[in-house]
Design a protein around this motif. Sequence first.
Motif, mmCIF file in Angstrom:
data_model
loop_
_atom_site.group_PDB
_atom_site.id
_atom_site.type_symbol
_atom_site.label_atom_id
_atom_site.label_comp_id
_atom_site.label_asym_id
_atom_site.label_seq_id
_atom_site.Cartn_x
_atom_site.Cartn_y
_atom_site.Cartn_z
ATOM 1 N N ALA C 13 -6.945 -2.119 -9.123
ATOM 2 C CA ALA C 13 -7.139 -2.930 -10.319
ATOM 3 C C ALA C 13 -5.863 -2.996 -11.159
ATOM 4 O O ALA C 13 -5.520 -4.042 -11.703
ATOM 5 C CB ALA C 13 -8.277 -2.350 -11.159
ATOM 6 N N LYS C 14 -5.135 -1.872 -11.205
ATOM 7 C CA LYS C 14 -3.949 -1.863 -12.063
ATOM 8 C C LYS C 14 -2.797 -2.637 -11.433
ATOM 9 O O LYS C 14 -2.051 -3.312 -12.113
ATOM 10 C CB LYS C 14 -3.537 -0.407 -12.292
ATOM 11 C CG LYS C 14 -2.342 -0.215 -13.171
ATOM 12 C CD LYS C 14 -2.774 -0.153 -14.627
ATOM 13 C CE LYS C 14 -1.679 0.323 -15.537
ATOM 14 N NZ LYS C 14 -0.505 -0.371 -15.637
ATOM 15 N N PHE C 15 -2.625 -2.478 -10.119
ATOM 16 C CA PHE C 15 -1.533 -3.168 -9.433
ATOM 17 C C PHE C 15 -2.120 -4.069 -8.363
ATOM 18 O O PHE C 15 -2.105 -3.725 -7.180
ATOM 19 C CB PHE C 15 -0.578 -2.171 -8.755
ATOM 20 C CG PHE C 15 -0.003 -1.168 -9.688
ATOM 21 C CD1 PHE C 15 -0.515 0.115 -9.743
ATOM 22 C CD2 PHE C 15 1.048 -1.492 -10.519
ATOM 23 C CE1 PHE C 15 0.026 1.043 -10.596
ATOM 24 C CE2 PHE C 15 1.582 -0.569 -11.381
ATOM 25 C CZ PHE C 15 1.070 0.703 -11.416
ATOM 26 N N PRO C 16 -2.668 -5.216 -8.747
ATOM 27 C CA PRO C 16 -3.340 -6.032 -7.729
ATOM 28 C C PRO C 16 -2.332 -6.658 -6.780
ATOM 29 O O PRO C 16 -1.225 -6.984 -7.161
ATOM 30 C CB PRO C 16 -4.040 -7.110 -8.570
ATOM 31 C CG PRO C 16 -3.288 -7.157 -9.844
ATOM 32 C CD PRO C 16 -2.725 -5.800 -10.077
ATOM 33 N N GLY C 17 -2.738 -6.743 -5.544
ATOM 34 C CA GLY C 17 -1.897 -7.429 -4.566
ATOM 35 C C GLY C 17 -0.675 -6.644 -4.138
ATOM 36 O O GLY C 17 0.222 -7.171 -3.496
ATOM 37 N N ALA C 18 -0.625 -5.347 -4.483
ATOM 38 C CA ALA C 18 0.579 -4.593 -4.125
ATOM 39 C C ALA C 18 0.500 -4.064 -2.718
ATOM 40 O O ALA C 18 1.493 -3.604 -2.182
ATOM 41 C CB ALA C 18 0.762 -3.441 -5.096
ATOM 42 N N GLY C 19 -0.697 -4.061 -2.137
ATOM 43 C CA GLY C 19 -0.813 -3.549 -0.769
ATOM 44 C C GLY C 19 -1.152 -2.090 -0.704
ATOM 45 O O GLY C 19 -0.849 -1.417 0.280
ATOM 46 N N ILE C 20 -1.803 -1.551 -1.743
ATOM 47 C CA ILE C 20 -2.201 -0.137 -1.722
ATOM 48 C C ILE C 20 -3.429 -0.013 -0.837
ATOM 49 O O ILE C 20 -4.404 -0.730 -1.027
ATOM 50 C CB ILE C 20 -2.517 0.337 -3.148
ATOM 51 C CG1 ILE C 20 -1.262 0.201 -3.995
ATOM 52 C CG2 ILE C 20 -3.008 1.746 -3.158
ATOM 53 C CD1 ILE C 20 -1.432 0.636 -5.399
ATOM 54 N N THR C 21 -3.402 0.883 0.122
ATOM 55 C CA THR C 21 -4.539 1.047 1.030
ATOM 56 C C THR C 21 -5.002 2.485 1.016
ATOM 57 O O THR C 21 -4.381 3.349 0.418
ATOM 58 C CB THR C 21 -4.161 0.669 2.467
ATOM 59 O OG1 THR C 21 -2.995 1.407 2.813
ATOM 60 C CG2 THR C 21 -3.901 -0.805 2.605
ATOM 61 N N ARG C 22 -6.087 2.732 1.712
ATOM 62 C CA ARG C 22 -6.674 4.062 1.763
ATOM 63 C C ARG C 22 -6.795 4.496 3.199
ATOM 64 O O ARG C 22 -7.213 3.723 4.042
ATOM 65 C CB ARG C 22 -8.071 3.994 1.172
ATOM 66 C CG ARG C 22 -8.295 4.953 0.066
ATOM 67 C CD ARG C 22 -9.721 5.054 -0.241
ATOM 68 N NE ARG C 22 -10.310 6.067 0.612
ATOM 69 C CZ ARG C 22 -11.574 6.122 0.922
ATOM 70 N NH1 ARG C 22 -12.390 5.213 0.508
ATOM 71 N NH2 ARG C 22 -12.039 7.089 1.679
ATOM 72 N N GLU C 23 -6.440 5.763 3.482
ATOM 73 C CA GLU C 23 -6.586 6.260 4.860
ATOM 74 C C GLU C 23 -7.183 7.627 4.782
ATOM 75 O O GLU C 23 -6.501 8.567 4.397
ATOM 76 C CB GLU C 23 -5.191 6.406 5.474
ATOM 77 C CG GLU C 23 -4.865 5.368 6.487
ATOM 78 C CD GLU C 23 -3.502 5.655 7.073
ATOM 79 O OE1 GLU C 23 -2.771 4.680 7.236
ATOM 80 O OE2 GLU C 23 -3.183 6.827 7.319
ATOM 81 N N GLY C 24 -8.448 7.764 5.128
ATOM 82 C CA GLY C 24 -9.065 9.086 5.043
ATOM 83 C C GLY C 24 -9.116 9.513 3.593
ATOM 84 O O GLY C 24 -9.601 8.809 2.728
ATOM 85 N N ASN C 25 -8.535 10.675 3.299
ATOM 86 C CA ASN C 25 -8.552 11.164 1.924
ATOM 87 C C ASN C 25 -7.320 10.769 1.155
ATOM 88 O O ASN C 25 -7.184 11.115 -0.005
ATOM 89 C CB ASN C 25 -8.612 12.694 1.920
ATOM 90 C CG ASN C 25 -10.021 13.162 2.063
ATOM 91 O OD1 ASN C 25 -10.927 12.418 1.795
ATOM 92 N ND2 ASN C 25 -10.180 14.382 2.512
ATOM 93 N N ALA C 26 -6.392 10.072 1.779
ATOM 94 C CA ALA C 26 -5.110 9.833 1.140
ATOM 95 C C ALA C 26 -4.997 8.373 0.755
ATOM 96 O O ALA C 26 -5.696 7.519 1.267
ATOM 97 C CB ALA C 26 -3.983 10.201 2.089
ATOM 98 N N ILE C 27 -4.098 8.117 -0.170
ATOM 99 C CA ILE C 27 -3.863 6.751 -0.618
ATOM 100 C C ILE C 27 -2.457 6.384 -0.201
ATOM 101 O O ILE C 27 -1.509 7.103 -0.499
ATOM 102 C CB ILE C 27 -4.010 6.672 -2.147
ATOM 103 C CG1 ILE C 27 -5.416 7.106 -2.506
ATOM 104 C CG2 ILE C 27 -3.716 5.292 -2.642
ATOM 105 C CD1 ILE C 27 -5.683 7.101 -3.939
#
Lengths: 169, 383, 154
Positions: C13-27
């Motif tokens: 929500a804070k950085f939309p479209g930046a490409g932040i993803t989630r993998e398991g427990n990590a970001i």
Amino acid sequence: MFGLGVLKGMMVTLRNFLGSYFSKERLTTVQFPEERIPEKERFRNFPFLVYDKTPEDPRCVSCDICAKECPPKCITIVRDSDSAGKPLKRPKSFDIDFSICMNCGICEEVCPFDAIFMDHEFELAQYGRFEDLNYHKEKLLKSNDYFKKIRPTDAARIDQKRAAKAPKA
Amino acid sequence: MEHTLSEPTPTLDTQMLEVNLGPQHPSTHGVFRMNVTLDGETIVKLKPVMGYLHRNHEKLAENMTWLASMPFTDRLDYICSMTNNFAYALAVEKLAGLEVPERAQYIRVIVAELTRLVNHTLLIGFLLNDLGAFFTPILYAFREREKILDLFETISGSRMMCNFFRFGGVKQDVTEDFIPRAKDIIQRYPKFLDEFEQLLTTNEILMARCQNVGILSKELAVASGISGPMLRATGVPYDIRKVDHYSIYDRFAFRVPIGAMGDVYDRYFVRILEMRESIKILEQAVREIPEGDFLSAKGAAGAKAPRTFKPPKGDVYGRIEAPKGELGFYLVSDGSPKPYRYHVRPPSFINLTVLEDMTLGHKVADAVAILGSIDIVLGEVDR
Amino acid sequence: MKSPEDIYHDLEAKFPGAGITREGNAIVVPKEKWAETAVFLKENPEYALDYLSCVTGVDYKEYLECVYHLYSLQKKTGLVTIKVRTDRQKSELPSVTPIWRSAEFQEREAYDLVGIHFQGHPDLRRILMWDGFQHHPLRKDYVQENQDRPPGEF
């Protein structure tokens, strides 16, 4: 009074000094090598191989598991073969390089045939760094009676386990 | 040739001197070098140089099975080998999802707290040695430490490189005389601590040399990732045993001592108080230890045949409150019997970040005292 | 304590479209956005992640990765794992030493052993190996001389 802390500390030192003439608690020096501290049973120093009756038939079948699991890789085993070239269940040569061995005891834990255990001897100083500290099979083989003498509870447990497994012996 | 009153008389030309404290130096706790720039006797700049004991522990572990790294973790912080084993076993158990039986948990806690006693006693001895009290407090400390090390030898086979923990428990059950001897040590320890404190705590020379020397502020400590007694001496009540609730520490009642000023004297005194709290935990643990297994079935299978122990794919960060600070292991597994990446987060290494900030403006003799109070051991700093 | 799911949604929500993803427990945060995200995680009063516990450099075969473990001392809340990736040939990441000072020695170690260059680090040089050492030992393609020496031969 300034300096009272130092004086109180000196009373502690004096008490320790005078007490060392009277109580064993305060004087803990052991005059090695004339006096020795009693050995602990589980003390592990370097490994040794166990044979049951004669040094010609050790318990080791040269499966190479201890050589593979040894963390610093100090064990080298060459399997014996008879005159026709068929491999036998016996090591032709079994070398442990004591200058590499770090006394972790993992070889004893993983051996499936109860053939290698940790010894108690620690007075093993040598002059040659590479030749003299590379122990071959003959120097490593020690009898089961020796094993019973240095580690009675472990030897008793292993003997019981082997007797239960091979009743036809 | 007349000097008027407004002209200053010429003074001596001075220069800054750059000196190496170490790597061979009796007070640097190992092979550790400090490049110090001096103006007279006052320190103007300090750069720590390390890496003289780098043994490449992390890459070695990538070629060995998970269990075979256990003896090498003993040699990280070679004074407290049991807590290093504890941190590694905890991290791998978190990765593989292994359970630890009750008796093994109690044995682990007893051994870990005894190690804390060993470490703090030894550190106070060495700190006093660095300050110049040549060898009397150290020998008193070593006398007590020998009793605990004899106990470790009875159960694990070795005084310092214990290799006692396995994934899922401990290697062997403790002998029958372990609990009575541990009870005896725990009962006599407060008397030894009282005598030690009478020798040291109100000593005017110690107070003059340690108070207001090497002050570390709370904000700098938190920003720099300091952990352990050094962080608690600045006034931050952060103890991983209370925050993470790992193992069975939430069953024991103990307090977390914090200091006020963050100087060398506070770090020394926080360690004395922590030893008293450890004795409280030990008293409760030896009273409550149950009978039972010392190693879970899966753990025993893994210890007997290390090649078959394959944790699932993934990564984990497991940490404990080691006597020196937060010791953490970051492990990445790719499903094979060997780790893919094995990283140690050493407390001594990170606590050295603020060495320069604490020593600026002090004299060379104070630098030695400050380094002694940070409690570093080079096996951990360099791995 | 927010779960990784919630943290991921907040960052999205804070950085939309930046490409932040989630993998398991990590970001997983892309390296261009990492500096801003780090400042956000530290200053935002809901997270207040003011304690950087561990910085690790890992060599996966196609890329290099740097893993950060963050804690909050004020709220006594736990582990937030952030992973930032970069490629092997031109491995550069923004340094977080201006934000969390504990990264100072740990980033030097990641540079020394894995070869990740950190931009903005006040003093990036080798820390465990000696100055003038070539290559980076913890990379998977590092080969040392005398690699296959048989035991007993020196």
